[in-house]
Every structure is written in C-alpha cells, then in structure tokens.
Design an enzyme around this catalytic site. Structure first.
Site, PDB file in Angstrom:
ATOM      1  N   LEU A 173       0.475  -1.272  -0.039  1.00  0.00           N
ATOM      2  CA  LEU A 173      -0.124  -0.171   0.138  1.00  0.00           C
ATOM      3  C   LEU A 173       0.607   1.709  -0.229  1.00  0.00           C
ATOM      4  CD1 LEU A 173      -2.732   1.492   0.162  1.00  0.00           C
ATOM      5  CD2 LEU A 173      -2.670   1.147   3.130  1.00  0.00           C
ATOM      6  N   GLU A 175       3.571   4.202  -0.109  1.00  0.00           N
ATOM      7  CA  GLU A 175       4.097   4.628  -2.051  1.00  0.00           C
ATOM      8  C   GLU A 175       5.221   5.946  -1.007  1.00  0.00           C
ATOM      9  OE1 GLU A 175       1.708   5.987  -4.859  1.00  0.00           O
ATOM     10  OE2 GLU A 175       1.088   3.727  -4.757  1.00  0.00           O
ATOM     11  N   ARG A 316      20.546  -8.850  40.665  1.00  0.00           N
ATOM     12  CA  ARG A 316      21.184  -7.900  40.463  1.00  0.00           C
ATOM     13  C   ARG A 316      21.076  -7.179  41.740  1.00  0.00           C
ATOM     14  NH1 ARG A 316      25.592  -4.833  38.441  1.00  0.00           N
ATOM     15  NH2 ARG A 316      25.700  -3.236  38.594  1.00  0.00           N
ATOM     16  N   GLN A 327      12.826   1.166  45.619  1.00  0.00           N
ATOM     17  CA  GLN A 327      11.184   0.930  45.203  1.00  0.00           C
ATOM     18  C   GLN A 327      10.967   2.160  43.380  1.00  0.00           C
ATOM     19  OE1 GLN A 327       9.326   4.374  47.680  1.00  0.00           O
ATOM     20  NE2 GLN A 327       8.216   3.053  48.269  1.00  0.00           N
ATOM     21  N   GLN A 384      16.946   1.055  31.212  1.00  0.00           N
ATOM     22  CA  GLN A 384      17.072   1.724  32.226  1.00  0.00           C
ATOM     23  C   GLN A 384      17.328   1.307  33.583  1.00  0.00           C
ATOM     24  OE1 GLN A 384      17.711   4.933  31.957  1.00  0.00           O
ATOM     25  NE2 GLN A 384      18.154   5.454  33.976  1.00  0.00           N
ATOM     26  N   GLU A 411       1.668  -0.403  10.046  1.00  0.00           N
ATOM     27  CA  GLU A 411       0.171  -0.483   9.757  1.00  0.00           C
ATOM     28  C   GLU A 411      -1.081   0.506  10.436  1.00  0.00           C
ATOM     29  OE1 GLU A 411      -1.621  -4.110  10.169  1.00  0.00           O
ATOM     30  OE2 GLU A 411      -0.072  -5.046   9.202  1.00  0.00           O
ATOM     31  N   SER A 414       0.458   6.124  15.134  1.00  0.00           N
ATOM     32  CA  SER A 414      -0.635   6.210  16.573  1.00  0.00           C
ATOM     33  C   SER A 414      -1.463   7.778  16.287  1.00  0.00           C
ATOM     34  CB  SER A 414       0.564   7.016  17.709  1.00  0.00           C
ATOM     35  OG  SER A 414       1.505   5.919  18.496  1.00  0.00           O
TER      36      SER A 414
HETATM   37  N1  CAA Z   1     -12.966  -0.830   6.721  1.00  0.00           N
HETATM   38  C1  CAA Z   1     -13.664  -0.002   5.919  1.00  0.00           C
HETATM   39  N2  CAA Z   1     -14.320   1.606   5.044  1.00  0.00           N
HETATM   40  C2  CAA Z   1     -12.993   2.058   5.629  1.00  0.00           C
HETATM   41  C3  CAA Z   1     -11.877   1.972   6.307  1.00  0.00           C
HETATM   42  C4  CAA Z   1     -12.151   1.042   7.257  1.00  0.00           C
HETATM   43  N3  CAA Z   1     -11.576   0.439   8.266  1.00  0.00           N
HETATM   44  N4  CAA Z   1     -11.629   3.442   6.690  1.00  0.00           N
HETATM   45  C5  CAA Z   1     -11.951   4.512   5.641  1.00  0.00           C
HETATM   46  N5  CAA Z   1     -12.920   3.692   5.041  1.00  0.00           N
HETATM   47  C6  CAA Z   1     -13.580   4.143   3.387  1.00  0.00           C
HETATM   48  C7  CAA Z   1     -14.832   5.140   4.084  1.00  0.00           C
HETATM   49  O1  CAA Z   1     -15.966   4.477   4.386  1.00  0.00           O
HETATM   50  C8  CAA Z   1     -14.173   6.357   2.913  1.00  0.00           C
HETATM   51  O2  CAA Z   1     -15.295   5.204   1.799  1.00  0.00           O
HETATM   52  P1  CAA Z   1     -16.591   6.121   1.764  1.00  0.00           P
HETATM   53  O3  CAA Z   1     -16.248   7.717   1.055  1.00  0.00           O
HETATM   54  O4  CAA Z   1     -17.318   5.316   0.311  1.00  0.00           O
HETATM   55  O5  CAA Z   1     -17.391   6.383   3.197  1.00  0.00           O
HETATM   56  C9  CAA Z   1     -12.971   5.481   1.889  1.00  0.00           C
HETATM   57  O6  CAA Z   1     -12.611   4.684   2.815  1.00  0.00           O
HETATM   58  C10 CAA Z   1     -11.786   6.847   2.185  1.00  0.00           C
HETATM   59  O7  CAA Z   1     -11.414   7.154   3.782  1.00  0.00           O
HETATM   60  P2  CAA Z   1     -11.723   8.333   4.490  1.00  0.00           P
HETATM   61  O8  CAA Z   1     -12.503   9.769   4.026  1.00  0.00           O
HETATM   62  O9  CAA Z   1     -11.887   8.394   5.845  1.00  0.00           O
HETATM   63  O10 CAA Z   1     -10.091   8.536   3.940  1.00  0.00           O
HETATM   64  P3  CAA Z   1      -8.916   9.895   4.521  1.00  0.00           P
HETATM   65  O11 CAA Z   1      -8.380  10.463   3.743  1.00  0.00           O
HETATM   66  O12 CAA Z   1      -9.505  10.834   5.869  1.00  0.00           O
HETATM   67  O13 CAA Z   1      -8.036   8.536   5.569  1.00  0.00           O
HETATM   68  C11 CAA Z   1      -7.039   6.803   7.396  1.00  0.00           C
HETATM   69  C12 CAA Z   1      -8.179   7.514   6.528  1.00  0.00           C
HETATM   70  C13 CAA Z   1      -7.748   6.686   8.562  1.00  0.00           C
HETATM   71  C14 CAA Z   1      -5.926   8.098   7.589  1.00  0.00           C
HETATM   72  C15 CAA Z   1      -6.381   6.188   6.214  1.00  0.00           C
HETATM   73  O14 CAA Z   1      -5.725   6.644   5.478  1.00  0.00           O
HETATM   74  C16 CAA Z   1      -5.362   5.193   6.769  1.00  0.00           C
HETATM   75  O15 CAA Z   1      -5.748   4.504   7.845  1.00  0.00           O
HETATM   76  N6  CAA Z   1      -3.748   6.079   6.513  1.00  0.00           N
HETATM   77  C17 CAA Z   1      -2.298   4.884   7.507  1.00  0.00           C
HETATM   78  C18 CAA Z   1      -2.523   3.529   6.084  1.00  0.00           C
HETATM   79  C19 CAA Z   1      -1.531   2.087   6.693  1.00  0.00           C
HETATM   80  O16 CAA Z   1      -2.444   1.941   7.422  1.00  0.00           O
HETATM   81  N7  CAA Z   1      -0.754   1.921   6.366  1.00  0.00           N
HETATM   82  C20 CAA Z   1       0.251   0.968   6.889  1.00  0.00           C
HETATM   83  C21 CAA Z   1       1.065   0.348   5.650  1.00  0.00           C
HETATM   84  S1  CAA Z   1       0.717  -1.285   5.299  1.00  0.00           S
HETATM   85  C22 CAA Z   1       1.439  -1.453   6.628  1.00  0.00           C
HETATM   86  O17 CAA Z   1       2.587  -0.796   7.432  1.00  0.00           O
HETATM   87  C23 CAA Z   1       2.234  -3.183   6.448  1.00  0.00           C
HETATM   88  C24 CAA Z   1       3.566  -3.767   7.711  1.00  0.00           C
HETATM   89  O18 CAA Z   1       4.842  -3.856   5.837  1.00  0.00           O
HETATM   90  C25 CAA Z   1       3.602  -4.226   7.986  1.00  0.00           C
END
Ligand code: CAA
Length: 428
Positions: A173, A175, A316, A327, A384, A411, A414
């Site tokens: 996902l 980029e 230790r 404490q 620590q 993922e 925070s």
């Molecule tokens: N389930 C279903 N649909 C969802 C959803 C969910 N949990 N969250 C959002 N959506 C849908 C929304 O309903 C919306 O759809 P509609 O327009 O049809 O209503 C659409 O998705 C867009 O949602 P938002 O308007 O809320 O989007 P946003 O631009 O405001 O972004 C965000 C929301 C929560 C910040 C999201 O972009 C996000 O989660 N970003 C973080 C991405 C991430 O976690 N990346 C991790 C990469 S993978 C990884 O790390 C794996 C690894 O290597 C360990």
C-alpha cells in the site's frame, strides 16, 4: 514441537469471552445499526465476560512459547546484527501452522480464532519481533484479505500455499508520497481490457524480497479518487517487477523491507480482488484486522522487556540488596505490569469482537495505539533498569527498544490510530 490444529486442547473448558455452547448466552447478540448499539454491546459483553483462556488457547500459547525459546532465541542477536531474514524459522512456523492460523483448514490453514492469533503473536514477539512481523503480515493482511475477499480460484491458487506457509505474501500500500495519506496512490493500474498495466513504486514493504505473492493497491481511475483504486494479486516473478535494496533499519532488522518497482507489469484481470474500485476499501478493512496483529506484536515486545527486567532486578545487587528492593525499580515494574495488562485486555477484546463478527474498528485501533505506546515506554524503562548492561546487545532489551519503535509507525501510525478512534468516538 506441537503442530497447530483446531480443537488442540479438549476445548470445552475455561473461556475468555463468549461461549457459543453454554446457557450463558442469554444476552441477545446486538445488531450494529440500532440507536442503543453501545448499551447493547456492553450488556452483551458484560453478561458473557469471562477472563480465562480455553485449553485450546493455552495449548496454542504454549506451542508458540516453546517455539520462541527453542527456535528463535538462539541466533536472534546475530540475525538482528547482520539483518538476516529468519528463513528457516519462518519455514518451521509454516509447517507448524502459524502462517495461516485463522484460515479455514479447507484452504490449508489452522482454523483458529483471532484470540489464538493474538496469544501466538505475543509469545513470538517477546523473543523475535523480526520474525513475528513476517507472521503478522502473512496471517492478517495477506491470508485474511484473500480468504475474506478473494474468489474461489484466487483462494485455490494463492491462499492455499500462503496459509500452509509454503510461500510468503506481502501487502503493498505505502508509497514514497502515500504513507499515512493512503488515498493518494500514485501507482497506476491502467485497464487494458483483459489485463491491467501496473506502473509505480511501493515503499517499506515487509517481506519485500522473501514474498512470492504481492497484494498491490493501485489507481485505475484517478478521477474517482479512492473509489478508482484496485487491489491486485501480483506474482513477484512477473516481468517488470524489480525489488529495490533492502532497507537498513533501526529495529526489526531481521525482517525483509524493500521498495518494489513496477514497470509495465501485465496483471491478468482475474487477479483483481473484488469489484472494480474496491481496492481502497479492501486495504482499509484488511488493515483493521492487521492492526490487532501489530498490537499483539507490540504487547509481546513490552512483555518480553518486562520479563527480562523482572528477572534482572531479582538478580542484580546494588547498595547491598537486589535492585527489586529499591522502590525506584519496584515502581517501574509495577507500572510496566499494569500497562501491559491493560494492553493485553485491549488486544484480546479487539480479537474477541472480530471473532464474534461485531464491529472491531475502534477496538483494533485502541489496541494498536495503546500497545505500541506501551511497548516503547516499557522497553525504554527496561534498558534503564538494566543500566549499562541494558545498553549492550547480549541482554536483549536494547533490541526490544529498537524493535518497539516501528509498532508506533507501521500499519497506521499512532496519529492515524487517533484519527480513526476520534472519528468513531465523535459519532457517539
Ligand atoms: N473499513 C472500511 N472502509 C473504510 C475504513 C475501514 N476501516 N476506513 C475508511 N474506509 C473508507 C471510508 O468509508 C471512505 O469510503 P466512502 O468514501 O465510500 O465513505 C474511504 O474509505 C476513504 O476513507 P476516509 O475518507 O476516511 O479517508 P482518509 O483519506 O481520511 O484516510 C486514514 C483515512 C484512516 C488516515 C487512512 O488513510 C489510513 O488508514 N492511513 C494509514 C495507512 C496505513 O495504515 N498504512 C500501513 C501500510 S501497510 C503496513 O504497514 C504493513 C507492514 O509492512 C507491516
């Protein structure tokens, strides 16, 4: 080593959470679109709440603990130092059923629930978080995504070997310019009739080189915004796929993180997951479950650091007594134990909600947020408590501290978890 299978223990004993088969199921399972959803949820949860694990859960936990001690602990420091992917260990995890824990046995999985997955992730992560992230991505992003949204042909072709651990998967996902802002996908999947033409670059991909199968999110119709994104199954050995250099990371150094480049990669239409334009929803829904896995990883890092600190503080001596008798140390241990217990309950609650097919989005983000903050805080305190010994490699806590940091980032950072939680609480 015990191989995972459904009903490992006698399975009818003590339970954490909902028991399908007892007269305790007197609260009506709540529907999710009523006004009194939260009250009903609470009544339902409270009337069924139990804190014991089943014998099956305990058996899975023990199997994961044994594996971590016998297979992961030896060599974990060297793998971290030399950024060595735990290939042999991941293969064994696959043979034991840990790489497709929640997948239906008919697709080669172990058919376990999410609670079992959380318990296993905690135990593996206590010892080797580089290995547990491989397991987490394969289980909760790749296998869960394919099993839930893939079609039968995709499941037979890709899910079966992934769930058996014969091959590994990755989730693409992020980029260069789309990390937290995940809707801004620049990778394109141009619709060419019977196939998509994939072009672009993905960053920070866990299992980037070791995976054989990629789940790639890409923009097909930019005019439609996130509704124009598709999720495609791409085989790593397809012409036009290039694996970039391995990232030299602060922590989880054994895991295999790369950029992946696509240049005119032909992806057959039958490799699209779900309907046209379902890709962003696919990613979000899959990440909602994935965050429970990372929360459990963070929990494991925290509890690993705590257990080492407890042991060390009993051995230790300083100022004529074991340091646990000071404490300043005892209070640190008290705070660590309290926060870890809270994190564990959040992880188990999120897992339980998912297993009950109840709404688990808020719970999953709360578990990820709290557990990852706890992991960082606990690991810093563990260093620590260990003093100078904590700052050198053989005492493990410096590695846990470095590993903890990523759980606040991947993922969903925070900050992203707070976005998800605050949007949800504001609906109350
Ligand atoms: N389930 C279903 N649909 C969802 C959803 C969910 N949990 N969250 C959002 N959506 C849908 C929304 O309903 C919306 O759809 P509609 O327009 O049809 O209503 C659409 O998705 C867009 O949602 P938002 O308007 O809320 O989007 P946003 O631009 O405001 O972004 C965000 C929301 C929560 C910040 C999201 O972009 C996000 O989660 N970003 C973080 C991405 C991430 O976690 N990346 C991790 C990469 S993978 C990884 O790390 C794996 C690894 O290597 C360990």
């Amino acid at each position: 080593m015990v191989q995972l299978k459904k009903n490992m223990g006698s399975g009818v004993g003590k339970r954490w959470g909902y028991n399908h088969n007892t007269s305790q199921n007197y609260a009506k399972k709540p529907t999710q679109n009523t006004h009194s959803k939260n009250l009903l949820n609470l009544a339902y949860f409270c009337s069924l709440m139990q804190f014991e694990l089943t014998e099956e859960h305990l058996a899975v936990q023990q199997a994961a603990r044994d594996f971590a001690q016998t297979e992961l602990l030896p060599g974990v420091i060297e793998r971290d130092e030399h950024q060595k992917f735990p290939a042999e260990q991941v293969k064994k995890l696959g043979e034991l059923g840990f790489m497709g824990m929640m997948v239906d046995p008919k697709y080669g999985g172990s058919g376990m629930d999410t609670i079992s997955y959380v318990l296993a992730m905690e135990e593996i992560s206590k010892v080797d978080a580089s290995c547990s992230v491989v397991m987490s991505v394969n289980n909760s992003l790749v296998c869960w995504g394919l099993e839930t949204f893939g079609n039968e042909e995709q499941k037979q072709k890709y899910l079966v070997p992934l769930a058996k651990g014969e091959i590994i998967g990755a989730f693409l996902l992020s980029e260069p310019e789309a990390g937290s802002d995940a809707t801004s996908q620049r990778t394109t999947a141009e619709d060419k009739g019977d196939h998509y033409l994939l072009n672009g670059t993905k960053n920070w991909i866990t299992n980037g080189n070791s995976a054989s199968v990629y789940l790639v999110m890409a923009q097909t119709d930019a005019a439609k915004g996130h509704k124009g994104i598709n999720a495609l199954i791409v085989e790593k050995n397809s012409p036009g796929v290039t694996v970039g250099k391995k990232e030299d990371k602060l922590g989880i150094r054994g895991s295999d993180t790369h950029s992946i480049m696509f240049q005119d990669v032909k992806v057959p239409k039958e490799n699209r997951i779900g309907e046209d334009g379902f890709g962003f929803k696919f990613a979000m829904k899959t990440l909602t479950g994935g965050r429970i896995g990372i929360a459990a990883q963070a929990l494991g890092i925290a509890s690993g650091a705590y257990e080492l600190s407890l042991k060390y503080s009993k051995e230790r001596k300083a100022f004529g007594t074991e340091i646990m008798n000071h404490q300043a140390i005892a209070f640190k241990l008290a705070d660590m134990a309290t926060e870890i217990e809270a994190a564990r309950l959040l992880c188990l609650k999120a897992a339980w909600l998912k297993d009950q097919h109840l709404d688990y989005g808020r719970a999953s983000s709360m578990a990820k947020l709290f557990s990852s903050e706890t992991a960082m805080k606990t690991a810093v305190e563990a260093v620590q408590i260990h003093g100078g010994y904590g700052y050198v490699k053989e005492y493990h806590v410096e590695r846990l501290m470095r590993d903890a940091k990523i759980t606040q980032i991947y993922e969903g950072t925070s900050e992203v978890q707070r976005v998800v939680i605050s949007r949800d609480v504001l609906k109350d």
